[in-house]
Design an enzyme around this catalytic site. Sequence first.
Site, PDB file in Angstrom:
ATOM      1  N   LYS A 138      35.538  -4.888  13.551  1.00 55.78           N
ATOM      2  CA  LYS A 138      35.637  -6.349  13.683  1.00 55.78           C
ATOM      3  C   LYS A 138      36.337  -6.723  14.992  1.00 55.78           C
ATOM      4  O   LYS A 138      35.956  -7.694  15.664  1.00 55.78           O
ATOM      5  CB  LYS A 138      36.391  -6.945  12.500  1.00 55.78           C
ATOM      6  CG  LYS A 138      36.562  -8.458  12.596  1.00 55.78           C
ATOM      7  CD  LYS A 138      37.162  -9.059  11.340  1.00 55.78           C
ATOM      8  CE  LYS A 138      37.270 -10.576  11.476  1.00 55.78           C
ATOM      9  NZ  LYS A 138      37.729 -11.222  10.231  1.00 55.78           N
ATOM     10  N   HIS A 185      -7.230  11.242   5.983  1.00 55.49           N
ATOM     11  CA  HIS A 185      -6.881   9.841   5.760  1.00 55.49           C
ATOM     12  C   HIS A 185      -6.318   9.615   4.362  1.00 55.49           C
ATOM     13  O   HIS A 185      -6.719   8.688   3.648  1.00 55.49           O
ATOM     14  CB  HIS A 185      -8.084   8.943   6.020  1.00 55.49           C
ATOM     15  CG  HIS A 185      -8.568   8.995   7.436  1.00 55.49           C
ATOM     16  ND1 HIS A 185      -7.743   8.789   8.516  1.00 55.49           N
ATOM     17  CD2 HIS A 185      -9.796   9.258   7.956  1.00 55.49           C
ATOM     18  CE1 HIS A 185      -8.443   8.904   9.638  1.00 55.49           C
ATOM     19  NE2 HIS A 185      -9.687   9.195   9.326  1.00 55.49           N
TER      20      HIS A 185
END
Length: 606
Positions: free
Chosen positions: A215, A358
């Site tokens: 922070k 695929h």
Amino acid sequence: MDLRCQLTAGVQQTRYAVAPRAALRKSQRVGSAVCPAEIPSFGSVDLLPVGPSSSRPAARLINARKAASSRGTVSTMATRGRALISVSDKTNLDMLVKGLHDLGFDIISTGGTATTIQKQGIPVKKVEEVTGFPEMLDGRVKTLHPAVHGGILAIRDKKEHMSAIEQHKIETIDVVIVNLYPFRKTVTSDPAPAFEVGVENIDIGGPAMIRAAAKNMAHVAVVVDPADYSELLIKLAAGADGKEAAEFRKHLAWKAFQHCSSYDAQVSEWLWQQVGSGPAPMMTVPLQLGATLRYGENPHQKAAFYTDSSLRENSAGGVATSIVHWGKEMSYNNYLDADAAYQCVCDYTAPSCVIVKHTNPCGIASREDLKEAYRLAVRADPISAFGGIVAFNRVVDEELAKEIREFRSPTDNETRMFYEIVIAPGYTPAGLETLKGKSKNLRILEAKARAPSGLSLRQVAGGWLYQDADNLAPEEITFTTVSEAKPSAKQLEDLKFAWRAVKHVKSNAITVAKDGKLLGMGSGQPNRVNSVRIALEKAGDEIKGAVLASDAFFPFSWNDSVEIACKAGVSAIVHPGGSLRDQDAVDCCNKYGVVLLTTGVRHFRH
């Protein structure tokens, strides 16, 4: 005498000598010729690259020093101060503390970390000396004190903050280096620990310090990853200018918050396992970047690959944790296809080979002889198999590797089969070396076996779909005969083989099989009858006596899917049942003497 520390930046390793500037004036050589005027300094010490790879790091430090001379008002990297260190992972701790000490930092530490630092002969002040308060509650309270958090959180250019900490004799802390208790390792150990042990491994003070430092990123550097130690020391030694220092601290702060977020996600997941069931009201999935990919499904799409650090994925195996032994880097589509192939082949208990194109299996075969299984899988659809992914559920030995390397396409018996990937649970040394000889581009993957299991998450726009993986095996299903004709033992075996296969084919899905091998499949068609036609066409002349599986019920039978299959020569059919017209399917099969079974279970795959 020079004090030296080993710094690692990426994969390049460079040694740096940290020495008093006065000493360096007497000798202008420390590993390589460097003019003292160009040496970046930190107070009364200098950081010099040592060895043949020193030119680039030296240039980086020199540039940083030059930039530092024109600083603005933005906060620079601390040039002296205090560093607080409390780490469970002590990787490179020796290098870090030596570097900080050589740069003039006072070091504060806790418990085992302080003991480790003391053993290295580096001065260290224990945190209780800073707080004036002893560690208590079995270590639960060590750093939760204003003398620590005030020193971290004070905004340096805010007079009220600085007056407040001065009033209480609190000194600022400029660097916070913390990583957390090994919670994941503890709660996933075998045997599983008692609940109380898991609770005691939930870190409290660590996240509090990390979040406080993150922070206050405008003034404090927070490091949670040992991989960042080298860059931290370089930035500190160079006295990075305001803008550069701010960006570096901001990046470290992001990493710190992400570190805490992933940690908290694992704690939350573990607690939900203790108190809840099914979907949690809220959930966070901790992901770790595995690779930035060249592109996504198409070249214009950006893509990356992440591994899942959730507790449920611990030691689960599969493609995500595979070892790439050989070949080109994996692509987005490679991961999808490899996962489809490997989950399918691992779903079979007998030695098997699966070939995927695929994400759909175009060839499947089970045989004690894996070479024969491989040949049969290719022959199911050699055109689709070309350029596909080959997966095995047994170790690949030299004989099998030679077969894969040399096998010719059944379409012309001349063209060597080309594959994108071979994946298996292991390779013999000779098998791996032989397979490498097929192509420099062939990706060879080794992965712990994993049939469909765990949790399946799928993204939709603005949300996610959650479901259990489709892990229902034929052995767990009741196959009910609804026709007059009864299945033979061989037919039932083939029906279960086809049913296991249809689960891995995109809906609407149809598989045709015989003698433990896939003959044809129809996938992804908007209507079931077209999938039936495609599967039958691929099966060709081998259709006589084969069996057919459908992932969902037949909505129509006469002059539709069921009758077309019966007329083609299929001897047995299995489907879930449940249609309003189920009796039509029974009557149709009875007319042609075909066996019909229902499972009561559907296997849609979208």
